[in-house]
Write an enzyme that holds these catalytic residues in place. Structure first.
Site, mmCIF file in Angstrom:
data_model
loop_
_atom_site.group_PDB
_atom_site.id
_atom_site.type_symbol
_atom_site.label_atom_id
_atom_site.label_comp_id
_atom_site.label_asym_id
_atom_site.label_seq_id
_atom_site.Cartn_x
_atom_site.Cartn_y
_atom_site.Cartn_z
ATOM 1 N N LYS A 109 12.880 -7.215 20.095
ATOM 2 C CA LYS A 109 11.766 -6.289 20.314
ATOM 3 C C LYS A 109 11.885 -6.109 21.972
ATOM 4 O O LYS A 109 11.801 -7.005 22.769
ATOM 5 C CB LYS A 109 10.512 -6.759 19.659
ATOM 6 C CG LYS A 109 10.402 -7.062 18.474
ATOM 7 C CD LYS A 109 9.217 -7.861 17.992
ATOM 8 C CE LYS A 109 7.947 -6.535 17.842
ATOM 9 N NZ LYS A 109 6.971 -7.089 17.304
ATOM 10 N N ALA A 163 16.068 -1.213 13.606
ATOM 11 C CA ALA A 163 15.209 -1.743 12.483
ATOM 12 C C ALA A 163 14.938 -0.890 11.557
ATOM 13 O O ALA A 163 14.507 0.319 11.985
ATOM 14 C CB ALA A 163 14.474 -2.959 12.971
ATOM 15 N N PRO A 164 15.051 -1.144 10.314
ATOM 16 C CA PRO A 164 14.479 -0.319 9.366
ATOM 17 C C PRO A 164 13.062 -0.081 9.462
ATOM 18 O O PRO A 164 12.303 -1.048 9.957
ATOM 19 C CB PRO A 164 14.878 -0.930 8.176
ATOM 20 C CG PRO A 164 15.231 -2.534 8.070
ATOM 21 C CD PRO A 164 15.557 -2.426 9.739
ATOM 22 N N GLY A 165 12.232 1.113 9.173
ATOM 23 C CA GLY A 165 10.832 1.094 9.072
ATOM 24 C C GLY A 165 10.706 2.332 10.099
ATOM 25 O O GLY A 165 11.415 2.911 10.940
ATOM 26 N N ILE A 166 9.360 2.564 10.289
ATOM 27 C CA ILE A 166 8.780 3.483 11.237
ATOM 28 C C ILE A 166 8.899 3.148 12.487
ATOM 29 O O ILE A 166 8.654 2.006 12.894
ATOM 30 C CB ILE A 166 7.429 3.767 10.854
ATOM 31 C CG1 ILE A 166 7.079 4.570 9.233
ATOM 32 C CG2 ILE A 166 6.732 5.002 11.621
ATOM 33 C CD1 ILE A 166 5.715 4.467 8.960
ATOM 34 N N ARG A 167 9.267 3.909 13.211
ATOM 35 C CA ARG A 167 9.540 3.524 14.770
ATOM 36 C C ARG A 167 8.222 3.207 15.443
ATOM 37 O O ARG A 167 7.416 4.156 15.227
ATOM 38 C CB ARG A 167 10.262 4.698 15.611
ATOM 39 C CG ARG A 167 11.788 5.103 15.259
ATOM 40 C CD ARG A 167 12.486 3.719 15.718
ATOM 41 N NE ARG A 167 13.927 4.282 15.783
ATOM 42 C CZ ARG A 167 14.849 4.154 14.677
ATOM 43 N NH1 ARG A 167 14.327 3.691 13.543
ATOM 44 N NH2 ARG A 167 16.069 4.427 14.585
ATOM 45 N N GLY A 168 8.152 2.141 16.355
ATOM 46 C CA GLY A 168 6.871 1.944 16.948
ATOM 47 C C GLY A 168 6.535 2.748 18.228
ATOM 48 O O GLY A 168 7.467 3.421 18.624
ATOM 49 N N LEU A 169 5.302 2.823 18.278
ATOM 50 C CA LEU A 169 5.104 3.693 19.742
ATOM 51 C C LEU A 169 5.119 2.859 20.858
ATOM 52 O O LEU A 169 5.101 3.484 21.821
ATOM 53 C CB LEU A 169 3.461 4.105 19.400
ATOM 54 C CG LEU A 169 3.183 4.875 18.139
ATOM 55 C CD1 LEU A 169 1.749 5.277 18.187
ATOM 56 C CD2 LEU A 169 3.929 5.942 18.232
ATOM 57 N N ASP A 174 5.287 -15.934 15.216
ATOM 58 C CA ASP A 174 5.481 -16.629 16.316
ATOM 59 C C ASP A 174 6.543 -15.647 17.267
ATOM 60 O O ASP A 174 7.543 -15.339 16.481
ATOM 61 C CB ASP A 174 6.269 -18.043 16.403
ATOM 62 C CG ASP A 174 5.856 -18.865 17.689
ATOM 63 O OD1 ASP A 174 5.436 -18.139 18.891
ATOM 64 O OD2 ASP A 174 6.594 -19.914 17.961
#
Length: 570
Positions: free
Chosen positions: A337, A316-322, A372
């Site tokens: 996710k 997904a576009p955006g900053i990678r989650g931790l 949700d």
């Protein structure tokens, strides 16, 4: 007993468990009117949580029954196929056949640990085609369009009756009549062919909605009467909604499920989708509280979309989650996710903690500000549709959660969530100052409303918020949330000595709101804008006041439509 007879008996026991579960669900739902009339808002929240737990409790009982009567591991596919056929016969004429199919799927899924997604054993495809409209008369009240507007409203409120008085019924009728005459010209009113209202009233939090439509030869309008109660528990009409955008937000994915009592959920959701054609069918089932069946409908919709598309799954576009690895199919409106195997050093949490946080959001009033999410086990993706870069990244970050076969990528545990534009990307791409101003204002409102719902968001970096099509800002990263009582909001210590060494002792639950301005948004002008609009967020006083509200058990009510739509009560 023959194998055929045993399969039939087990099928009958499963549908008994479903029927019992649905009666329990309906009993809680029917109680919504009394809770609304009496202003029992804490009981309302408890009822929401209880209703969510019904499904798992009933499923566990059904599976335990099967294990008691059948040596599950000794049965071949022919037994399970016979059981499905017997169950399908029991569904003929059943008013909730589609929900009962999902319950059966859950039983089979639990027995086989979701490793047999096979239409010969379960209802991957529906047992029959549902034709909307065949039971429409069972869920609709129709009102004579040939009368005056006032007479139509009077007739409507003779049907939708409550056990407490109106605050000022004459005023409310006048407000409703004026609002409709502003929306429709005299010519349009003369051309109204039908006024159709769903029989169930839709209850959520401190509001109730009578939902329907006005039909004319060239257009159909949503027609929704929003009701609330005052402190004396008298009812008043708060607004008349005739715009699909308002209705779409009311039925949005960031709100708690409605209490709407009906024996015919398929017909109700079909009617709602006619009002809201941009809403997916599974979203409307979820809005009614049938979130498990919503998952089934989503999966069927997902399979159809795969057949009709050819794009590739990618990160997904955006900053990678931790904590989470997030990917999507560009042509489809959800993200997937997965909890990573290892978290960054700064994340002092466990995998179970993350699951518990997502569960907490599920059980909370999301007040239109928390997305949700829906949990899946052993979800299967066609390997030839996965980009090689995505597969490689999943193997590096989520190896324990994935399994590769010759043709599929199996994810053992994942969440799906509605796709939004990450707020950080939105602010980078947007050039309209008014839209930027609105987004920052929405960000502050989002944080405040989540807090008033007794949730401390934790990680409030703007990358953890999304922007919807309507421009609303929604929070979607839950790995650091907690209840408000679990944090100690402190002021930063101050010293007149510029050479003093800060020896501040910080406990794990300490929070210093004065530091929020340094990390919620990054750019200087955005920080200044957030501070000018919601500077109280950066003070411990504000957060302590919200804690007191939560401690008192005060239930908030954030109207999900534009405040300009609300009627004057003078």
């Amino acid at each position: 007993m023959s194998e055929q007879d045993l399969a039939g008996r087990i099928a009958y026991r499963i549908i008994q468990h479903f029927d019992q579960s649905f009666r329990w669900f309906s009993r809680i739902t029917r109680g919504a009117q009394e809770r609304f009339e009496k202003g029992q808002w804490q009981q309302t929240q408890s009822a929401v949580k209880e209703r969510i737990t019904i499904y798992e409790t009933s499923l566990a009982d059904a599976v335990a029954d099967i294990y008691h009567d059948v040596a599950v591991q000794q049965q071949n596919d022919a037994f399970w196929q016979a059981m499905k056929a017997a169950y399908a016969r029991l569904l003929e004429g059943h008013p909730q056949f589609e929900l009962a199919e999902t319950f059966y799927n859950s039983v089979i899924g639990r027995i086989f640990r979701h490793r047999k997604i096979d239409d010969t054993l379960m209802f991957v495809l529906p047992s029959r085609c549902f034709l909307p409209g065949q039971d429409r008369h069972k869920v609709i009240n129709s009102f004579d369009p040939a009368t005056t507007v006032k007479q139509m409203y009077e007739a409507l409120f003779k049907v939708y009756r409550f056990n407490v008085p109106f605050e000022n019924f004459t005023r409310d009728l006048a407000n409703l009549e004026t609002a409709l005459r502003k929306r429709l010209s005299t010519q349009q009113l003369a051309n109204v062919t039908a006024v159709e209202m769903l029989k169930p009233v839709f209850y959520r939090s401190k509001a109730a909605y009578v939902v329907g439509r006005i039909c004319m030869p060239d257009e159909t309008l949503p027609f929704v009467i929003a009701l609330q109660t005052n402190q004396q528990q008298a009812i008043f009409v708060d607004a008349l909604l005739t715009d699909r955008k308002d209705l779409s937000v009311i039925f949005g994915f960031a709100r708690a499920y409605f209490m709407a009592d009906t024996l015919h959920p398929a017909e109700v959701t079909a009617f709602l989708q006619e009002l809201l054609p941009n809403k997916k069918h599974f979203e409307l089932y979820m809005a009614l509280g049938h979130f498990k069946h919503g998952k089934t409908v989503f999966y069927r919709n997902f399979l159809r979309h795969l057949e009709r598309s050819d794009d590739t799954f990618e990160a997904a576009p955006g900053i990678r989650g931790l904590v989470m690895m997030v990917f999507h199919l560009p042509s489809y409106g959800v993200v997937f996710k997965i909890i990573k195997d290892e978290f960054a050093e700064s994340k002092k949490i466990t995998r179970q903690h993350v699951k518990d946080c997502y569960r907490l959001v599920k059980m909370s009033d999301r007040v239109g500000r928390m997305a949700d999410t829906h949990e899946y086990v052993n979800f299967r993706f066609p390997l030839d549709r996965m980009s090689p870069q995505l597969v490689e990244e999943l193997q590096q970050t989520c190896a324990s959660s994935i399994e590769l076969t010759e043709n599929e990528l199996v994810i053992k545990h994942l969440y799906i969530e509605r796709k939004m534009t990450p707020l950080n990307l939105y602010l980078e791409q947007e050039t309209d100052p008014d839209k930027i101003h609105k987004a920052i204002d929405e960000l502050g409102l989002c944080i405040k409303q989540i807090a008033l719902a007794n949730i401390f968001p934790g990680d409030m970096l703007h990358k953890n918020f999304g922007v919807t099509r309507q421009g609303r800002v929604i929070f979607y990263d839950y790995d650091e949330i907690c209840l408000m009582k679990d944090r100690h909001f402190r002021a930063l210590p101050k010293s007149d000595d510029p050479y003093a060494i800060d020896t501040l002792s910080v406990a794990p639950n300490d929070v210093f709101p004065e530091q929020f301005e340094h990390f919620i948004v990054g750019k200087k002008h955005l920080k200044a804008l957030l501070k000018s609009l919601h500077g109280d967020l950066m003070t411990p006083t504000y957060w302590r006041e919200v804690q007191l509200i939560a401690q008192r058990g005060e239930v908030q009510n954030f109207t999900p439509y534009n405040a300009k739509m609300r009627f004057s009560r003078e």
